[in-house]
Write a protein that holds these residues in place. Structure first.
Motif, mmCIF file in Angstrom:
data_model
loop_
_atom_site.group_PDB
_atom_site.id
_atom_site.type_symbol
_atom_site.label_atom_id
_atom_site.label_comp_id
_atom_site.label_asym_id
_atom_site.label_seq_id
_atom_site.Cartn_x
_atom_site.Cartn_y
_atom_site.Cartn_z
ATOM 1 N N GLU A 64 -0.201 3.311 -0.762
ATOM 2 C CA GLU A 64 -0.964 2.939 -1.948
ATOM 3 C C GLU A 64 -2.404 2.626 -1.571
ATOM 4 O OE1 GLU A 64 0.593 -0.589 -3.842
ATOM 5 O OE2 GLU A 64 -0.113 -1.885 -2.257
ATOM 6 N N GLN A 66 -5.158 -0.038 -2.093
ATOM 7 C CA GLN A 66 -5.249 -1.432 -2.540
ATOM 8 C C GLN A 66 -6.700 -1.741 -2.890
ATOM 9 O OE1 GLN A 66 -3.453 -4.098 0.316
ATOM 10 N NE2 GLN A 66 -1.404 -3.419 -0.258
ATOM 11 N N HIS A 70 -3.267 -7.238 -1.281
ATOM 12 C CA HIS A 70 -2.202 -8.005 -1.930
ATOM 13 C C HIS A 70 -0.879 -7.830 -1.194
ATOM 14 C CE1 HIS A 70 -2.130 -4.032 -4.016
ATOM 15 N NE2 HIS A 70 -0.852 -4.156 -3.770
ATOM 16 N N HIS A 72 3.738 -7.906 -1.578
ATOM 17 C CA HIS A 72 4.764 -7.293 -2.425
ATOM 18 C C HIS A 72 6.048 -8.094 -2.452
ATOM 19 C CE1 HIS A 72 2.017 -4.049 -1.281
ATOM 20 N NE2 HIS A 72 2.166 -3.717 -2.546
ATOM 21 N N HIS A 83 3.487 -6.558 -7.304
ATOM 22 C CA HIS A 83 2.308 -6.674 -6.452
ATOM 23 C C HIS A 83 1.637 -8.009 -6.779
ATOM 24 C CE1 HIS A 83 2.417 -2.166 -5.851
ATOM 25 N NE2 HIS A 83 3.127 -2.316 -6.944
HETATM 26 ZN ZN LIG Z 1 0.775 -2.993 -3.850
#
Ligand SMILES: [Zn+2]
Ligand SMILES: [Zn+2]
Length: 123
Positions: A64, A66, A70, A72, A83
């Motif tokens: 991903e 970001q 962050h 999870h 998230h």
């Molecule tokens: Zn994430």
């Protein structure tokens, strides 16, 4: 740095996705790009710090972008991924190890979401 067309497409796909995607999922969205190219591009983006590689369910890695660092939380029933952000500075203080300088912290919480709508769900 010039991105090839395929790399740009991979980056755009991750950017548009609400969830982290596996290489296989990216491949099913972009079937004209072969899987090896997708893996190589992802490795390239990871090195460039543009993409994060996550091992969320202990199986296939997902990727991903970001926009904000962050962490999870994963539901072991439905694999839903939440998230969330925390105060990383505080955490780093909390985890201080003698003789070790923490640069980055990445948390994966495992548990169950509370399925409040379970009964009303149509099967
Ligand atoms: Zn994430
Ligand atoms: Zn769940």
């Amino acid at each position: 740095m010039r991105l090839t067309k395929h790399r740009q497409e991979i980056l755009d796909t991750l950017d548009k996705s609400e969830e982290a995607l596996s290489a296989g999922q990216i491949h099913s969205i972009l079937p004209h790009i072969n899987l090896v190219t997708i893996y190589r591009s992802l490795e390239y983006f990871i090195k460039a710090n543009e993409v994060k590689k996550l091992h969320l369910d202990g199986q296939e890695a997902v990727y991903e972008i970001q926009h904000e660092p962050h962490h999870h939380a994963i539901c072991s029933d439905c694999s839903k991924v939440i998230h969330f952000t925390v105060d990383d500075k505080k955490l780093i203080e909390e985890f201080s190890l003698p003789g070790f300088k923490i640069k980055d912290i990445e948390i994966t919480l495992r548990g169950n979401c509370l399925h409040e709508n379970k009964r009303s769900k149509v099967k």
